[in-house]
Scaffold this motif. Structure first.
Motif, PDB file in Angstrom:
ATOM      1  N   SER A  73       0.834  -1.198   0.000  1.00  0.00           N
ATOM      2  CA  SER A  73       0.000   0.000   0.000  1.00  0.00           C
ATOM      3  C   SER A  73       0.869   1.249   0.000  1.00  0.00           C
ATOM      4  O   SER A  73       0.499   2.283  -0.521  1.00  0.00           O
ATOM      5  N   GLY A  74       2.087   1.136   0.585  1.00  0.00           N
ATOM      6  CA  GLY A  74       2.991   2.273   0.585  1.00  0.00           C
ATOM      7  C   GLY A  74       3.648   2.481  -0.765  1.00  0.00           C
ATOM      8  O   GLY A  74       4.056   3.566  -1.106  1.00  0.00           O
ATOM      9  N   LEU A  75       3.716   1.394  -1.567  1.00  0.00           N
ATOM     10  CA  LEU A  75       4.431   1.469  -2.843  1.00  0.00           C
ATOM     11  C   LEU A  75       3.512   1.775  -4.014  1.00  0.00           C
ATOM     12  O   LEU A  75       3.969   1.976  -5.119  1.00  0.00           O
ATOM     13  N   ASP A  76       2.222   1.770  -3.752  1.00  0.00           N
ATOM     14  CA  ASP A  76       1.249   1.870  -4.835  1.00  0.00           C
ATOM     15  C   ASP A  76       1.478   3.040  -5.777  1.00  0.00           C
ATOM     16  O   ASP A  76       1.378   2.898  -6.981  1.00  0.00           O
ATOM     17  N   ASN A  92     -10.251   3.585  -9.334  1.00  0.00           N
ATOM     18  CA  ASN A  92      -9.700   3.165  -8.068  1.00  0.00           C
ATOM     19  C   ASN A  92      -9.623   4.301  -7.068  1.00  0.00           C
ATOM     20  O   ASN A  92      -9.897   4.137  -5.897  1.00  0.00           O
ATOM     21  N   VAL A  93      -9.215   5.482  -7.557  1.00  0.00           N
ATOM     22  CA  VAL A  93      -9.049   6.602  -6.644  1.00  0.00           C
ATOM     23  C   VAL A  93     -10.408   7.173  -6.220  1.00  0.00           C
ATOM     24  O   VAL A  93     -10.661   7.428  -5.061  1.00  0.00           O
ATOM     25  N   PHE A  94     -11.306   7.315  -7.225  1.00  0.00           N
ATOM     26  CA  PHE A  94     -12.587   7.952  -6.916  1.00  0.00           C
ATOM     27  C   PHE A  94     -13.731   6.955  -6.828  1.00  0.00           C
ATOM     28  O   PHE A  94     -14.887   7.324  -6.827  1.00  0.00           O
ATOM     29  N   GLY A  95     -13.341   5.690  -6.794  1.00  0.00           N
ATOM     30  CA  GLY A  95     -14.341   4.614  -6.761  1.00  0.00           C
ATOM     31  C   GLY A  95     -15.429   4.850  -5.739  1.00  0.00           C
ATOM     32  O   GLY A  95     -16.593   4.597  -6.010  1.00  0.00           O
ATOM     33  N   ASP A  96     -15.045   5.370  -4.601  1.00  0.00           N
ATOM     34  CA  ASP A  96     -16.033   5.593  -3.541  1.00  0.00           C
ATOM     35  C   ASP A  96     -17.195   6.435  -4.025  1.00  0.00           C
ATOM     36  O   ASP A  96     -18.340   6.177  -3.712  1.00  0.00           O
ATOM     37  N   GLY A 169      -4.238   0.833  -0.006  1.00  0.00           N
ATOM     38  CA  GLY A 169      -3.436   1.501  -1.031  1.00  0.00           C
ATOM     39  C   GLY A 169      -4.290   2.165  -2.080  1.00  0.00           C
ATOM     40  O   GLY A 169      -5.407   1.732  -2.371  1.00  0.00           O
ATOM     41  N   LEU A 170      -3.721   3.188  -2.660  1.00  0.00           N
ATOM     42  CA  LEU A 170      -4.453   4.043  -3.592  1.00  0.00           C
ATOM     43  C   LEU A 170      -4.949   3.278  -4.811  1.00  0.00           C
ATOM     44  O   LEU A 170      -6.063   3.453  -5.272  1.00  0.00           O
TER      45      LEU A 170
END
Ligand SMILES: [Zn+2]
Ligand SMILES: [Zn+2]
Length: 362
Positions: A73-76, A92-96, A169-170
């Motif tokens: 998750s830190g390397l994403d 993925n980023v705005f999936g929410d 992770g992002l």
């Protein structure tokens, strides 16, 4: 990280081993291939469930998996996976934001039925009652899935109602929530009859109204008469495909009906009246004296109803030549031949034979 094992089993990250085992047992029962022989979605889920339990059910593998998840998750941000389009990244980023809209409701599945009718019924059209076994709203809970008087469905705590869980992770992928199977809602107080599904299988009756002149292969859609939806989702549709049984005598060609009528030599010569089947019942058809084989007679308005009025029934008259194997028939035919050899009985034949003889002369 390919798939979030916690999401697959529908458990929270901190879940104890007992909770994981319980979720695993429940899901393997639900998605066992024996229960879904032709459902590739179920097969894939079954595979994922076993893969997830293989890791999370083993304390050492689970610890390693948790460590790896935290590291990746830190390397994403640095490690965008090849093959990811900008749209995937945004998803993925705005999936929410995108996902929150479709929580809960699920449309019911469509039902399909093939209705076989006769040609007469196709011409007439009108209502048909069909009855078959199908899933419909459970009678105890009227399709809600909730025990009468019980608590209403609640948002799934594992996915927060999204139906999917995002890994750490992002750029981590989304995985379908195993607790609510993607619905985002859980039946807190399930109806005893349908175990919360809201559906029950029973013999159900439907009325399909067909237009006059309906063709074989036509589809009629009864909206909202399919399987009930979940969590107030709309019901599916009933899709009825019409199959018109071929008629042994009448053949359809557009708005016309065609048939072949066989008559004897003498009927053709003397004329007769024959009862001919039509879709409205038998009608009397006059065969005029001296009719030729291949003549088409028309029964007006006995065809298929169409926009520009009803079509006709065409009757193709074929003179059936008698088989001379019966000696009595043979004798009678020879006598007939002798008598009709007179030029007055068969004028065209006499004329033609004379012309042939003329051509042979040098
Ligand atoms: Zn019920
Ligand atoms: Zn969920």
């Amino acid at each position: 990280m390919a798939i979030d094992h916690y999401a697959v089993l529908g458990v929270e990250r901190g879940a104890d081993s007992e909770a994981i085992k319980k979720a695993y047992r429940r899901l393997t029962l639900q998605f066992h291939p024996d229960r879904h022989p032709d459902d590739t979605h179920a097969h894939e889920r079954f595979r994922q469930i076993n893969q997830a339990y293989d890791v999370l059910g083993d304390p050492r593998k689970r610890t390693r998996y948790d460590t790896q998840s935290r590291l990746s998750s830190g390397l994403d941000l640095a490690g965008v996976q090849p093959g990811q389009s900008p749209r995937d990244l945004l998803q993925n980023v705005f999936g929410d934001v995108f996902r929150s809209r479709r929580r809960g409701r699920r449309k019911g599945r469509d039902l399909r039925y093939t209705l076989t009718i006769s040609l007469q019924e196709a011409v007439r059209g009108g209502p048909h009652e069909i009855t078959f076994d199908a899933l419909g709203p459970c009678e105890t809970c009227s399709g809600s899935g909730t025990r009468p008087g019980g608590a209403p469905p609640a948002t799934c705590q594992v996915c927060g109602g999204k139906g999917e869980v995002k890994g750490d992770g992002l750029f981590a992928p989304w995985t379908r929530c195993g607790r609510c199977d993607g619905a985002g809602m859980l039946q807190a107080d399930a109806c005893k009859t349908c175990r919360g599904a809201g559906k029950s299988r029973a013999s159900r009756a439907f009325t399909v109204t067909l237009p006059a002149g309906v063709e074989s292969g036509a589809q009629k859609i009864l909206e909202g008469q399919g399987e009930p939806g979940r969590f107030e989702g709309a019901a599916g549709d009933l899709k009825v495909t019409v199959h018109v049984r071929p008629d042994p005598f009448l053949e359809r060609r557009g708005a016309e009906l065609r048939c072949e009528l066989f008559v004897s030599l003498t009927e053709a010569a003397l004329g007769t009246r024959v009862e001919v089947p039509t879709v409205d019942g038998a009608v009397e058809l006059d065969i005029p004296a001296g009719i030729r084989s291949g003549t088409k007679l028309r029964l007006r308005g006995k065809g298929i109803p169409a926009k520009q009025g009803r079509g006709d029934q065409l009757v193709l008259v074929t003179v059936e030549t008698p088989a001379a194997s019966d000696p009595n028939v043979a004798t009678a035919l020879r006598e007939l031949e002798e008598r009709s050899a007179l030029a007055s009985a068969l004028p065209k034949r006499s004329e033609q034979r004379a012309a042939f003889a003329e051509r042979k002369k040098p």
